[in-house]
Design a protein around this motif. Sequence first.
Motif, short mmCIF file in Angstrom:
data_model
loop_
_atom_site.label_atom_id
_atom_site.label_comp_id
_atom_site.label_asym_id
_atom_site.label_seq_id
_atom_site.Cartn_x
_atom_site.Cartn_y
_atom_site.Cartn_z
N LYS A 35 1.87 -3.86 -0.71
CA LYS A 35 1.40 -5.07 0.25
C LYS A 35 0.96 -4.65 1.55
CE LYS A 35 1.07 -7.20 -4.45
NZ LYS A 35 0.27 -5.76 -5.27
N GLN A 36 1.55 -2.78 1.45
CA GLN A 36 1.01 -2.88 2.93
C GLN A 36 -0.55 -2.51 3.60
OE1 GLN A 36 3.35 -3.62 5.81
NE2 GLN A 36 4.72 -3.69 4.56
N ILE A 37 -1.14 -2.19 2.37
CA ILE A 37 -2.85 -1.81 2.28
C ILE A 37 -3.42 -2.73 1.95
CG2 ILE A 37 -2.06 0.59 3.32
CD1 ILE A 37 -3.07 1.65 0.41
N GLY A 47 1.92 6.23 -0.07
CA GLY A 47 0.32 5.48 -0.45
C GLY A 47 0.60 4.49 -1.59
N ILE A 48 1.55 5.34 -2.57
CA ILE A 48 1.95 3.84 -3.72
C ILE A 48 3.08 3.45 -3.07
CG2 ILE A 48 2.96 4.63 -5.90
CD1 ILE A 48 2.26 7.31 -6.45
N ALA A 105 3.30 1.68 0.08
CA ALA A 105 2.43 0.93 0.46
C ALA A 105 1.57 -0.33 -0.36
CB ALA A 105 1.46 1.89 1.23
N GLU A 106 1.59 0.56 -1.23
CA GLU A 106 0.70 -0.42 -2.47
C GLU A 106 1.62 -1.28 -3.00
OE1 GLU A 106 -2.24 -2.28 -4.33
OE2 GLU A 106 -3.03 -0.53 -2.76
N ARG A 107 2.80 -0.76 -3.23
CA ARG A 107 3.40 -1.83 -3.98
C ARG A 107 4.02 -2.55 -3.05
NH1 ARG A 107 6.78 2.23 -7.95
NH2 ARG A 107 4.84 2.62 -9.66
#
Length: 110
Positions: free
Chosen positions: A108-110, A101-102, A104-106
């Motif tokens: 910019k996937q979510i 999750g982290i 993906a956030e970095r």
Amino acid sequence: MGFFTQVARALADVIHPYLHQVALAIVATLLFIYGEDINSLIKSLIKRYHFLVRVFILMLVCAFGYGSLTILLTVLVTRFLATLDAVYLISTLLGFFFIVGILAERKKQI
């Protein structure tokens, strides 16, 4: 036995028959997050070749490379997860999905 251990063992009993699917989810998620980086690397390596050669190479990488990588890594991750004790299995999976999750956030996937 502590409460967390009991809960972990119960969850592991539920998850254990589905380790292959869990491993596939892990591998697919990582390939989704880093697929663009892999493609960019390959594109930079083959940019000097003719257009048709580049298309053919990217087609091979996407069709067979990612498929083979998914199958191979899924087997390896499944074997690794199968060796873990219940508490470590649940802790590892929770930690992995938190880290994903982290990541993906970095990216910019979510």
